[in-house]
Design an enzyme around this catalytic site. Structure first.
Site, mmCIF file in Angstrom:
data_model
loop_
_atom_site.group_PDB
_atom_site.id
_atom_site.type_symbol
_atom_site.label_atom_id
_atom_site.label_comp_id
_atom_site.label_asym_id
_atom_site.label_seq_id
_atom_site.Cartn_x
_atom_site.Cartn_y
_atom_site.Cartn_z
ATOM 1 N N GLU A 195 0.770 -0.994 -0.086
ATOM 2 C CA GLU A 195 -0.006 0.031 0.066
ATOM 3 C C GLU A 195 0.722 1.315 0.050
ATOM 4 O O GLU A 195 0.748 1.893 0.788
ATOM 5 C CB GLU A 195 -0.950 0.000 1.048
ATOM 6 C CG GLU A 195 -2.024 -1.080 0.849
ATOM 7 C CD GLU A 195 -3.289 -1.055 2.034
ATOM 8 O OE1 GLU A 195 -3.251 0.004 2.777
ATOM 9 O OE2 GLU A 195 -4.317 -1.728 1.631
ATOM 10 N N GLU A 249 -5.169 -8.712 -0.923
ATOM 11 C CA GLU A 249 -6.018 -8.197 0.257
ATOM 12 C C GLU A 249 -7.468 -8.173 -0.219
ATOM 13 O O GLU A 249 -7.800 -7.138 -0.996
ATOM 14 C CB GLU A 249 -5.422 -7.124 0.926
ATOM 15 C CG GLU A 249 -4.077 -7.135 1.789
ATOM 16 C CD GLU A 249 -3.881 -6.026 2.604
ATOM 17 O OE1 GLU A 249 -4.643 -5.169 3.208
ATOM 18 O OE2 GLU A 249 -2.487 -5.876 2.885
HETATM 19 O O1 AHR Z 1 -5.473 -6.062 6.377
HETATM 20 C C1 AHR Z 1 -5.591 -5.058 7.218
HETATM 21 C C2 AHR Z 1 -4.651 -3.950 6.604
HETATM 22 O O2 AHR Z 1 -5.578 -3.493 5.610
HETATM 23 C C3 AHR Z 1 -3.339 -4.224 5.960
HETATM 24 O O3 AHR Z 1 -2.536 -4.234 7.009
HETATM 25 C C4 AHR Z 1 -3.361 -3.073 4.905
HETATM 26 O O4 AHR Z 1 -2.265 -3.448 4.018
HETATM 27 C C5 AHR Z 1 -4.686 -2.878 4.772
HETATM 28 O O5 AHR Z 1 -4.885 -1.425 4.678
#
Ligand code: AHR
Length: 517
Positions: free
Chosen positions: A198, A325
Protein backbone atom coordinates in the site's frame (compact mmCIF):
# COMPACT_ATOMS: atom_id res chain seq x y z
CA UNK A 1 -42.31 -27.13 -8.55
CA UNK A 2 -41.81 -27.62 -4.86
CA UNK A 3 -42.58 -31.32 -4.99
CA UNK A 4 -40.05 -31.98 -7.73
CA UNK A 5 -37.58 -30.11 -5.62
CA UNK A 6 -37.94 -32.50 -2.73
CA UNK A 7 -37.82 -35.51 -5.02
CA UNK A 8 -34.49 -34.49 -6.47
CA UNK A 9 -32.64 -33.21 -3.45
CA UNK A 10 -31.67 -34.70 -0.16
CA UNK A 11 -31.54 -31.88 2.33
CA UNK A 12 -31.61 -31.86 6.08
CA UNK A 13 -34.72 -30.64 7.87
CA UNK A 14 -33.52 -27.21 8.93
CA UNK A 15 -32.79 -26.27 5.34
CA UNK A 16 -36.22 -27.06 4.00
CA UNK A 17 -37.82 -23.94 5.35
CA UNK A 18 -35.47 -21.93 3.14
CA UNK A 19 -37.31 -23.35 0.15
CA UNK A 20 -39.92 -20.84 -0.81
CA UNK A 21 -39.26 -21.19 -4.53
CA UNK A 22 -39.63 -18.22 -6.85
CA UNK A 23 -42.56 -18.85 -9.23
CA UNK A 24 -40.55 -17.98 -12.30
CA UNK A 25 -37.38 -19.76 -11.23
CA UNK A 26 -36.45 -21.62 -14.43
CA UNK A 27 -32.71 -21.27 -14.46
CA UNK A 28 -30.62 -23.29 -16.87
CA UNK A 29 -26.91 -23.92 -16.66
CA UNK A 30 -24.83 -25.52 -19.37
CA UNK A 31 -21.16 -26.30 -18.95
CA UNK A 32 -18.95 -26.63 -22.03
CA UNK A 33 -16.50 -29.40 -21.20
CA UNK A 34 -15.01 -29.21 -24.71
CA UNK A 35 -13.52 -25.72 -24.20
CA UNK A 36 -11.22 -25.91 -21.17
CA UNK A 37 -10.16 -22.49 -19.92
CA UNK A 38 -7.19 -21.31 -17.81
CA UNK A 39 -5.93 -22.91 -14.65
CA UNK A 40 -7.59 -21.75 -11.46
CA UNK A 41 -4.38 -21.37 -9.46
CA UNK A 42 -4.47 -22.82 -5.96
CA UNK A 43 -3.04 -19.54 -4.66
CA UNK A 44 -6.39 -17.85 -5.31
CA UNK A 45 -7.07 -19.55 -1.98
CA UNK A 46 -4.07 -17.85 -0.33
CA UNK A 47 -4.14 -16.63 3.26
CA UNK A 48 -2.75 -13.52 4.90
CA UNK A 49 -1.27 -13.31 8.41
CA UNK A 50 -0.09 -9.99 9.79
CA UNK A 51 1.32 -8.87 13.13
CA UNK A 52 -2.07 -7.36 13.89
CA UNK A 53 -4.21 -7.93 16.96
CA UNK A 54 -4.48 -11.62 17.77
CA UNK A 55 -3.87 -12.77 14.22
CA UNK A 56 -0.51 -14.37 15.00
CA UNK A 57 0.02 -14.10 18.76
CA UNK A 58 -2.72 -16.16 20.45
CA UNK A 59 -4.23 -17.01 17.06
CA UNK A 60 -1.57 -19.45 15.88
CA UNK A 61 1.50 -18.78 18.02
CA UNK A 62 1.14 -19.36 21.76
CA UNK A 63 4.73 -20.37 22.55
CA UNK A 64 6.09 -23.69 23.72
CA UNK A 65 5.30 -23.07 27.40
CA UNK A 66 1.62 -22.22 26.91
CA UNK A 67 -1.16 -24.20 28.61
CA UNK A 68 -2.93 -24.34 25.25
CA UNK A 69 -1.92 -27.61 23.56
CA UNK A 70 0.75 -26.76 21.01
CA UNK A 71 3.37 -28.22 18.71
CA UNK A 72 6.63 -26.32 19.25
CA UNK A 73 4.60 -23.16 20.04
CA UNK A 74 1.88 -23.41 17.34
CA UNK A 75 -1.59 -24.22 18.65
CA UNK A 76 -2.61 -27.75 17.75
CA UNK A 77 -6.32 -27.05 17.17
CA UNK A 78 -5.59 -24.22 14.72
CA UNK A 79 -2.88 -26.25 12.94
CA UNK A 80 -5.32 -29.10 12.40
CA UNK A 81 -8.02 -26.74 11.06
CA UNK A 82 -5.53 -25.11 8.67
CA UNK A 83 -4.30 -28.49 7.43
CA UNK A 84 -7.90 -29.46 6.62
CA UNK A 85 -8.16 -26.23 4.64
CA UNK A 86 -5.15 -27.21 2.49
CA UNK A 87 -3.84 -23.64 2.72
CA UNK A 88 -1.76 -23.20 -0.44
CA UNK A 89 0.05 -19.96 0.45
CA UNK A 90 0.78 -17.71 3.43
CA UNK A 91 1.48 -13.99 3.14
CA UNK A 92 3.47 -12.42 6.03
CA UNK A 93 4.36 -10.16 7.97
CA UNK A 94 1.89 -7.52 6.66
CA UNK A 95 0.11 -5.41 5.43
CA UNK A 96 0.91 -2.05 6.86
CA UNK A 97 3.04 -3.79 9.47
CA UNK A 98 5.46 -4.99 6.78
CA UNK A 99 6.69 -1.44 6.24
CA UNK A 100 7.83 -1.14 9.84
CA UNK A 101 9.13 -4.69 10.23
CA UNK A 102 12.85 -5.12 10.62
CA UNK A 103 13.61 -8.77 10.11
CA UNK A 104 16.64 -8.87 12.42
CA UNK A 105 14.27 -8.16 15.36
CA UNK A 106 12.73 -11.59 14.83
CA UNK A 107 15.70 -13.98 14.65
CA UNK A 108 17.95 -15.62 17.22
CA UNK A 109 17.09 -16.91 20.72
CA UNK A 110 13.55 -15.78 21.50
CA UNK A 111 14.34 -14.51 24.98
CA UNK A 112 16.92 -12.14 23.48
CA UNK A 113 14.75 -10.73 20.72
CA UNK A 114 13.97 -7.02 20.49
CA UNK A 115 10.69 -5.80 21.95
CA UNK A 116 9.13 -3.36 19.50
CA UNK A 117 6.01 -1.20 19.55
CA UNK A 118 3.48 -2.09 16.89
CA UNK A 119 2.70 1.51 16.02
CA UNK A 120 0.30 0.56 13.24
CA UNK A 121 -1.93 -1.83 15.14
CA UNK A 122 -2.92 -0.92 18.67
CA UNK A 123 0.46 0.29 19.96
CA UNK A 124 1.08 -3.05 21.65
CA UNK A 125 4.47 -4.58 22.35
CA UNK A 126 5.62 -7.24 19.89
CA UNK A 127 8.21 -9.47 21.53
CA UNK A 128 9.10 -10.79 18.07
CA UNK A 129 8.71 -14.39 19.20
CA UNK A 130 7.22 -15.06 15.80
CA UNK A 131 9.83 -14.23 13.19
CA UNK A 132 11.32 -15.57 9.98
CA UNK A 133 12.12 -19.06 11.30
CA UNK A 134 8.69 -19.45 12.90
CA UNK A 135 6.96 -18.30 9.71
CA UNK A 136 8.80 -20.77 7.51
CA UNK A 137 8.29 -23.59 10.01
CA UNK A 138 4.55 -22.93 9.96
CA UNK A 139 4.51 -22.90 6.16
CA UNK A 140 6.39 -26.20 6.12
CA UNK A 141 3.96 -27.76 8.58
CA UNK A 142 1.08 -26.69 6.35
CA UNK A 143 2.88 -27.55 3.13
CA UNK A 144 2.11 -24.02 1.96
CA UNK A 145 4.07 -21.70 -0.31
CA UNK A 146 5.40 -18.49 1.19
CA UNK A 147 4.85 -14.87 0.28
CA UNK A 148 7.19 -12.55 2.19
CA UNK A 149 6.38 -8.85 2.10
CA UNK A 150 9.48 -6.64 2.26
CA UNK A 151 9.82 -3.36 4.11
CA UNK A 152 10.10 -0.47 1.68
CA UNK A 153 8.64 2.25 3.91
CA UNK A 154 11.16 2.26 6.76
CA UNK A 155 13.79 -0.11 5.40
CA UNK A 156 16.53 0.20 2.84
CA UNK A 157 17.67 -1.74 -0.23
CA UNK A 158 20.50 -3.08 1.93
CA UNK A 159 18.16 -4.38 4.64
CA UNK A 160 15.81 -5.97 2.10
CA UNK A 161 18.66 -7.58 0.16
CA UNK A 162 20.17 -8.88 3.40
CA UNK A 163 16.87 -10.52 4.41
CA UNK A 164 16.68 -12.28 1.05
CA UNK A 165 20.30 -13.38 1.41
CA UNK A 166 19.58 -14.67 4.93
CA UNK A 167 16.66 -16.70 3.63
CA UNK A 168 18.03 -17.99 0.33
CA UNK A 169 21.83 -18.11 0.38
CA UNK A 170 23.65 -21.45 0.39
CA UNK A 171 27.08 -19.82 0.50
CA UNK A 172 29.60 -19.37 3.30
CA UNK A 173 28.46 -15.75 3.84
CA UNK A 174 28.03 -14.31 7.31
CA UNK A 175 24.27 -14.01 6.81
CA UNK A 176 23.89 -17.60 5.57
CA UNK A 177 25.92 -18.77 8.54
CA UNK A 178 23.80 -16.68 10.88
CA UNK A 179 20.74 -18.51 9.58
CA UNK A 180 22.52 -21.82 10.18
CA UNK A 181 23.50 -20.73 13.70
CA UNK A 182 19.83 -19.94 14.31
CA UNK A 183 18.84 -23.48 13.46
CA UNK A 184 18.20 -23.59 9.74
CA UNK A 185 20.88 -25.25 7.69
CA UNK A 186 19.39 -25.30 4.20
CA UNK A 187 18.13 -22.12 2.54
CA UNK A 188 14.39 -21.71 2.37
CA UNK A 189 12.53 -21.36 -0.88
CA UNK A 190 11.00 -17.88 -1.06
CA UNK A 191 8.15 -18.36 -3.51
CA UNK A 192 6.88 -14.77 -3.63
CA UNK A 193 8.40 -11.48 -2.48
CA UNK A 194 6.79 -8.02 -2.48
CA UNK A 195 8.55 -4.66 -2.39
CA UNK A 196 6.40 -2.68 0.03
CA UNK A 197 2.67 -2.62 0.69
CA UNK A 198 0.00 0.00 0.00
CA UNK A 199 2.64 2.50 -1.10
CA UNK A 200 -0.22 4.97 -1.66
CA UNK A 201 -1.03 4.97 2.08
CA UNK A 202 0.48 3.30 5.14
CA UNK A 203 3.44 2.18 3.03
CA UNK A 204 4.70 5.75 2.59
CA UNK A 205 2.01 7.94 1.00
CA UNK A 206 3.78 7.81 -2.34
CA UNK A 207 2.66 8.68 -5.83
CA UNK A 208 2.63 5.90 -8.44
CA UNK A 209 5.63 7.50 -10.19
CA UNK A 210 7.69 7.74 -7.02
CA UNK A 211 6.89 4.15 -6.03
CA UNK A 212 7.69 2.88 -9.52
CA UNK A 213 11.16 4.48 -9.33
CA UNK A 214 11.69 2.97 -5.90
CA UNK A 215 10.51 -0.44 -7.12
CA UNK A 216 13.15 -0.39 -9.85
CA UNK A 217 15.77 0.91 -7.43
CA UNK A 218 15.14 -1.82 -4.83
CA UNK A 219 14.58 -4.65 -7.31
CA UNK A 220 18.02 -3.94 -8.81
CA UNK A 221 19.69 -5.08 -5.60
CA UNK A 222 17.52 -8.08 -4.68
CA UNK A 223 19.75 -10.89 -5.79
CA UNK A 224 18.99 -14.50 -5.00
CA UNK A 225 20.38 -17.78 -6.36
CA UNK A 226 19.11 -18.40 -9.89
CA UNK A 227 17.15 -21.47 -8.77
CA UNK A 228 15.54 -19.60 -5.88
CA UNK A 229 14.17 -16.46 -7.46
CA UNK A 230 10.89 -15.38 -5.94
CA UNK A 231 7.99 -14.20 -8.02
CA UNK A 232 8.46 -10.43 -7.61
CA UNK A 233 5.39 -8.41 -6.68
CA UNK A 234 4.94 -4.65 -6.98
CA UNK A 235 2.49 -2.93 -4.67
CA UNK A 236 -0.39 -1.62 -6.74
CA UNK A 237 -3.58 0.32 -6.20
CA UNK A 238 -6.87 -0.10 -4.43
CA UNK A 239 -10.57 -0.15 -5.17
CA UNK A 240 -11.22 1.38 -8.64
CA UNK A 241 -7.71 2.76 -9.19
CA UNK A 242 -5.89 1.85 -12.38
CA UNK A 243 -3.12 4.47 -12.27
CA UNK A 244 -0.81 2.16 -10.31
CA UNK A 245 -1.15 -0.62 -12.86
CA UNK A 246 -0.76 1.87 -15.70
CA UNK A 247 2.38 3.46 -14.24
CA UNK A 248 4.04 0.22 -13.20
CA UNK A 249 3.20 -1.73 -16.35
CA UNK A 250 4.33 1.07 -18.64
CA UNK A 251 7.63 1.64 -16.84
CA UNK A 252 8.81 -1.77 -15.68
CA UNK A 253 9.23 -4.25 -18.50
CA UNK A 254 8.61 -7.92 -17.82
CA UNK A 255 11.67 -8.98 -19.83
CA UNK A 256 14.14 -6.92 -17.80
CA UNK A 257 16.52 -8.65 -15.44
CA UNK A 258 14.93 -6.72 -12.58
CA UNK A 259 11.60 -8.37 -12.71
CA UNK A 260 8.08 -7.41 -11.88
CA UNK A 261 6.04 -10.58 -12.15
CA UNK A 262 2.84 -9.29 -10.62
CA UNK A 263 1.04 -6.20 -9.38
CA UNK A 264 -1.01 -6.41 -6.21
CA UNK A 265 -4.36 -4.75 -5.63
CA UNK A 266 -6.49 -4.31 -2.49
CA UNK A 267 -10.22 -4.13 -2.12
CA UNK A 268 -12.21 -4.43 1.10
CA UNK A 269 -15.99 -4.83 1.21
CA UNK A 270 -17.71 -2.35 3.54
CA UNK A 271 -21.49 -2.73 3.87
CA UNK A 272 -21.97 1.05 3.78
CA UNK A 273 -18.96 1.91 1.64
CA UNK A 274 -18.12 4.49 4.32
CA UNK A 275 -14.91 4.05 6.35
CA UNK A 276 -16.26 6.25 9.15
CA UNK A 277 -19.24 3.93 9.74
CA UNK A 278 -18.63 0.68 7.96
CA UNK A 279 -21.55 -1.38 9.28
CA UNK A 280 -22.01 -4.14 11.83
CA UNK A 281 -20.73 -7.70 11.51
CA UNK A 282 -23.99 -9.15 12.86
CA UNK A 283 -27.43 -7.79 13.69
CA UNK A 284 -27.75 -6.04 10.32
CA UNK A 285 -30.93 -5.76 8.26
CA UNK A 286 -31.61 -6.84 4.69
CA UNK A 287 -30.58 -3.49 3.25
CA UNK A 288 -27.05 -4.12 4.60
CA UNK A 289 -27.09 -7.71 3.34
CA UNK A 290 -27.88 -6.28 -0.08
CA UNK A 291 -25.43 -3.38 0.03
CA UNK A 292 -22.62 -5.68 1.18
CA UNK A 293 -23.14 -7.94 -1.83
CA UNK A 294 -23.45 -4.95 -4.14
CA UNK A 295 -20.19 -3.55 -2.81
CA UNK A 296 -18.38 -6.86 -3.09
CA UNK A 297 -19.48 -7.45 -6.69
CA UNK A 298 -17.71 -4.22 -7.70
CA UNK A 299 -14.41 -6.09 -7.61
CA UNK A 300 -15.18 -7.62 -11.00
CA UNK A 301 -15.10 -4.19 -12.66
CA UNK A 302 -11.87 -3.29 -10.86
CA UNK A 303 -10.25 -6.48 -12.12
CA UNK A 304 -11.51 -5.91 -15.67
CA UNK A 305 -10.19 -2.34 -15.79
CA UNK A 306 -6.75 -3.31 -14.51
CA UNK A 307 -6.53 -6.40 -16.69
CA UNK A 308 -7.32 -4.24 -19.75
CA UNK A 309 -4.28 -2.10 -18.93
CA UNK A 310 -2.08 -5.14 -18.43
CA UNK A 311 -3.30 -6.54 -21.76
CA UNK A 312 -2.14 -3.30 -23.42
CA UNK A 313 1.42 -3.42 -22.04
CA UNK A 314 1.80 -7.16 -21.54
CA UNK A 315 -0.16 -9.01 -24.23
CA UNK A 316 1.81 -12.17 -23.51
CA UNK A 317 0.21 -12.17 -20.08
CA UNK A 318 3.41 -12.51 -18.10
CA UNK A 319 2.37 -10.13 -15.34
CA UNK A 320 -0.12 -11.39 -12.77
CA UNK A 321 -2.77 -9.29 -11.08
CA UNK A 322 -2.92 -10.39 -7.45
CA UNK A 323 -5.75 -9.28 -5.18
CA UNK A 324 -3.56 -9.85 -2.16
CA UNK A 325 -5.96 -8.26 0.33
CA UNK A 326 -9.71 -8.70 0.12
CA UNK A 327 -12.67 -9.43 2.36
CA UNK A 328 -15.25 -7.77 4.57
CA UNK A 329 -14.34 -4.97 6.98
CA UNK A 330 -16.89 -4.05 9.63
CA UNK A 331 -16.95 -1.75 12.64
CA UNK A 332 -14.85 -3.33 15.38
CA UNK A 333 -16.86 -5.44 17.82
CA UNK A 334 -17.45 -3.54 21.05
CA UNK A 335 -15.16 -4.52 23.89
CA UNK A 336 -12.23 -5.27 21.58
CA UNK A 337 -9.16 -3.13 20.99
CA UNK A 338 -10.09 -0.95 17.96
CA UNK A 339 -6.59 -1.52 16.57
CA UNK A 340 -7.09 -5.30 16.52
CA UNK A 341 -9.78 -5.41 13.78
CA UNK A 342 -11.61 -8.33 15.38
CA UNK A 343 -15.03 -9.05 13.90
CA UNK A 344 -17.66 -11.80 13.92
CA UNK A 345 -18.22 -13.74 10.75
CA UNK A 346 -21.66 -14.77 9.56
CA UNK A 347 -23.43 -16.51 6.71
CA UNK A 348 -23.20 -13.16 4.87
CA UNK A 349 -19.39 -13.49 4.92
CA UNK A 350 -19.69 -17.00 3.51
CA UNK A 351 -21.77 -15.73 0.59
CA UNK A 352 -19.36 -12.80 0.06
CA UNK A 353 -16.42 -15.21 0.00
CA UNK A 354 -18.06 -17.58 -2.47
CA UNK A 355 -19.07 -14.74 -4.81
CA UNK A 356 -15.53 -13.32 -4.78
CA UNK A 357 -14.00 -16.73 -5.44
CA UNK A 358 -16.26 -17.16 -8.48
CA UNK A 359 -15.15 -13.77 -9.79
CA UNK A 360 -11.48 -14.65 -9.24
CA UNK A 361 -12.00 -17.95 -11.07
CA UNK A 362 -13.45 -16.05 -14.02
CA UNK A 363 -10.26 -13.98 -14.38
CA UNK A 364 -7.85 -16.78 -13.51
CA UNK A 365 -5.58 -16.00 -16.44
CA UNK A 366 -4.30 -12.89 -14.66
CA UNK A 367 -5.59 -13.40 -11.13
CA UNK A 368 -3.28 -16.19 -10.07
CA UNK A 369 -3.17 -15.23 -6.41
CA UNK A 370 -5.50 -13.66 -3.89
CA UNK A 371 -5.20 -13.43 -0.11
CA UNK A 372 -8.25 -13.06 2.03
CA UNK A 373 -7.69 -10.74 5.00
CA UNK A 374 -6.95 -12.29 7.37
CA UNK A 375 -6.48 -15.90 8.43
CA UNK A 376 -7.19 -15.80 12.19
CA UNK A 377 -8.98 -13.33 14.52
CA UNK A 378 -8.65 -10.37 12.12
CA UNK A 379 -11.29 -9.06 9.65
CA UNK A 380 -12.89 -11.82 7.52
CA UNK A 381 -11.16 -14.62 9.37
CA UNK A 382 -11.23 -18.37 8.85
CA UNK A 383 -10.77 -19.03 12.53
CA UNK A 384 -11.62 -17.18 15.75
CA UNK A 385 -9.99 -18.01 19.07
CA UNK A 386 -10.69 -17.10 22.67
CA UNK A 387 -7.91 -18.38 24.92
CA UNK A 388 -8.13 -22.18 24.65
CA UNK A 389 -11.33 -22.09 22.56
CA UNK A 390 -11.47 -22.04 18.78
CA UNK A 391 -14.25 -21.87 16.23
CA UNK A 392 -14.41 -22.22 12.46
CA UNK A 393 -16.27 -19.39 10.74
CA UNK A 394 -18.74 -19.68 7.84
CA UNK A 395 -15.95 -18.27 5.64
CA UNK A 396 -13.71 -21.17 6.72
CA UNK A 397 -16.40 -23.59 5.61
CA UNK A 398 -16.63 -21.97 2.18
CA UNK A 399 -12.85 -22.24 1.74
CA UNK A 400 -12.88 -25.87 2.89
CA UNK A 401 -15.76 -26.72 0.53
CA UNK A 402 -13.79 -25.12 -2.34
CA UNK A 403 -10.61 -27.16 -1.86
CA UNK A 404 -11.44 -29.14 -5.05
CA UNK A 405 -11.14 -25.83 -6.96
CA UNK A 406 -7.41 -25.52 -6.27
CA UNK A 407 -5.33 -26.03 -9.43
CA UNK A 408 -8.17 -27.04 -11.70
CA UNK A 409 -9.09 -26.09 -15.24
CA UNK A 410 -11.85 -23.53 -15.51
CA UNK A 411 -14.76 -24.60 -17.71
CA UNK A 412 -16.92 -22.06 -19.54
CA UNK A 413 -20.62 -22.15 -18.76
CA UNK A 414 -23.84 -20.37 -19.64
CA UNK A 415 -26.28 -19.45 -16.92
CA UNK A 416 -29.65 -18.34 -18.25
CA UNK A 417 -32.84 -17.18 -16.61
CA UNK A 418 -31.42 -16.49 -13.16
CA UNK A 419 -33.65 -13.89 -11.51
CA UNK A 420 -31.98 -10.77 -10.22
CA UNK A 421 -32.07 -10.09 -6.52
CA UNK A 422 -33.84 -6.76 -6.15
CA UNK A 423 -34.27 -4.61 -3.07
CA UNK A 424 -35.53 -1.04 -2.83
CA UNK A 425 -35.27 -0.58 -6.58
CA UNK A 426 -31.70 -1.83 -6.88
CA UNK A 427 -30.64 -5.18 -8.31
CA UNK A 428 -27.68 -7.54 -8.29
CA UNK A 429 -27.35 -10.92 -10.02
CA UNK A 430 -29.24 -13.50 -8.00
CA UNK A 431 -26.98 -16.46 -8.72
CA UNK A 432 -23.22 -16.78 -9.10
CA UNK A 433 -21.45 -19.86 -10.45
CA UNK A 434 -18.24 -21.44 -11.62
CA UNK A 435 -17.28 -24.80 -13.02
CA UNK A 436 -13.99 -26.62 -13.38
CA UNK A 437 -12.34 -29.95 -14.16
CA UNK A 438 -9.63 -31.36 -11.90
CA UNK A 439 -6.53 -33.37 -12.80
CA UNK A 440 -8.44 -36.61 -12.29
CA UNK A 441 -11.05 -35.57 -14.86
CA UNK A 442 -13.76 -34.85 -12.28
CA UNK A 443 -16.12 -31.92 -12.88
CA UNK A 444 -16.87 -29.51 -10.05
CA UNK A 445 -19.53 -26.85 -9.78
CA UNK A 446 -20.12 -24.10 -7.26
CA UNK A 447 -23.35 -22.12 -7.08
CA UNK A 448 -24.28 -19.23 -4.82
CA UNK A 449 -27.78 -17.92 -4.20
CA UNK A 450 -27.40 -14.26 -3.17
CA UNK A 451 -31.11 -13.79 -2.40
CA UNK A 452 -31.79 -14.19 1.33
CA UNK A 453 -35.52 -14.86 0.82
CA UNK A 454 -35.98 -16.90 -2.31
CA UNK A 455 -34.86 -20.41 -3.15
CA UNK A 456 -34.22 -21.25 -6.78
CA UNK A 457 -33.68 -24.36 -8.82
CA UNK A 458 -30.99 -24.67 -11.48
CA UNK A 459 -31.55 -27.12 -14.35
CA UNK A 460 -28.35 -28.68 -15.64
CA UNK A 461 -28.08 -30.77 -18.81
CA UNK A 462 -25.51 -33.48 -19.47
CA UNK A 463 -25.14 -34.83 -15.94
CA UNK A 464 -26.96 -37.41 -13.86
CA UNK A 465 -25.90 -36.57 -10.37
CA UNK A 466 -24.51 -33.80 -8.18
CA UNK A 467 -22.99 -34.61 -4.84
CA UNK A 468 -21.24 -32.37 -2.36
CA UNK A 469 -22.13 -29.90 0.36
CA UNK A 470 -24.41 -26.95 1.00
CA UNK A 471 -23.90 -24.09 3.45
CA UNK A 472 -26.91 -22.08 4.55
CA UNK A 473 -28.85 -21.06 7.65
CA UNK A 474 -32.14 -19.52 8.70
CA UNK A 475 -30.86 -16.04 9.57
CA UNK A 476 -28.80 -13.73 7.39
CA UNK A 477 -26.38 -13.15 10.25
CA UNK A 478 -26.22 -16.74 11.47
CA UNK A 479 -22.78 -17.27 12.99
CA UNK A 480 -20.79 -19.59 15.18
CA UNK A 481 -19.92 -18.71 18.77
CA UNK A 482 -17.53 -20.28 21.25
CA UNK A 483 -20.55 -21.76 23.02
CA UNK A 484 -22.29 -22.86 19.80
CA UNK A 485 -19.46 -23.40 17.33
CA UNK A 486 -21.48 -25.55 14.92
CA UNK A 487 -24.52 -23.41 14.16
CA UNK A 488 -23.36 -22.74 10.63
CA UNK A 489 -21.70 -25.79 9.13
CA UNK A 490 -21.92 -27.43 5.71
CA UNK A 491 -24.45 -30.24 5.20
CA UNK A 492 -24.34 -33.06 2.66
CA UNK A 493 -26.02 -32.26 -0.63
CA UNK A 494 -27.13 -34.68 -3.30
CA UNK A 495 -29.33 -34.33 -6.38
CA UNK A 496 -30.16 -37.04 -8.93
CA UNK A 497 -31.57 -36.71 -12.43
CA UNK A 498 -35.26 -37.56 -12.81
CA UNK A 499 -36.48 -38.54 -16.28
CA UNK A 500 -33.05 -37.58 -17.61
CA UNK A 501 -33.14 -34.08 -16.06
CA UNK A 502 -30.89 -32.89 -13.27
CA UNK A 503 -32.17 -30.02 -11.16
CA UNK A 504 -30.16 -28.42 -8.38
CA UNK A 505 -32.18 -26.73 -5.66
CA UNK A 506 -30.43 -23.75 -4.14
CA UNK A 507 -31.80 -22.63 -0.80
CA UNK A 508 -32.09 -18.91 -0.16
CA UNK A 509 -28.70 -17.38 0.89
CA UNK A 510 -26.67 -20.50 0.23
CA UNK A 511 -23.46 -21.82 -1.26
CA UNK A 512 -23.13 -25.28 -2.79
CA UNK A 513 -20.06 -27.07 -4.06
CA UNK A 514 -20.74 -30.35 -5.86
CA UNK A 515 -19.04 -32.92 -8.00
CA UNK A 516 -21.02 -33.63 -11.17
CA UNK A 517 -21.34 -37.04 -12.78
O1 AHR B 1 -5.59 -6.09 6.54
C1 AHR B 1 -5.51 -4.95 7.34
C2 AHR B 1 -4.77 -3.80 6.64
O2 AHR B 1 -5.51 -3.38 5.56
C3 AHR B 1 -3.42 -4.13 6.07
O3 AHR B 1 -2.40 -4.06 7.00
C4 AHR B 1 -3.25 -3.05 5.04
O4 AHR B 1 -2.43 -3.44 3.98
C5 AHR B 1 -4.67 -2.74 4.62
O5 AHR B 1 -4.93 -1.39 4.64
Amino acid sequence: MCRSLFRTALLTGSLLSSFALADDATITLSIDESQPGPTIHRNIYGQFMEHLGRGIYEGIWVGEDADIPNTRGYRKDVLKALKDLEVPLLRWPGGCFADEYHWRDGIGPREERTRTVNTTWGGVIDDNAFGTHEFFELAEMLDAEVYVNGNLGTGSPREMAAWLEYMTSDTDSTLANLRRANGRDKPWKVDYFAIGNEAWGCGGNMTPEYYTHLYKHYATFLKTPADNRPVMIASGGQVDETIWTETLASQVKPNWSLRMDAISHHYYTLPTGDWAKKGEAIGFDESEWFSTLKQTLRVEGFIQDNVAILDKYDPEKKIGFYVDEWGTWYDVTEGHNPGFLYQQNSLRDAVVAAVNLNIFHAYAERVQMTNIAQMINVLQAMILTDKEKMLLTPTYHVFRMHVPFQDVTALPFTLEGAPEYTLNGESVPGVSASAARDAKGRTWLTLVNLNPNQAVEVALSGYKQAKGEVLTAEEMDAHNTFDSPERVTPKPYKAKAQSGKLSLPLPAKSVIVVQLK
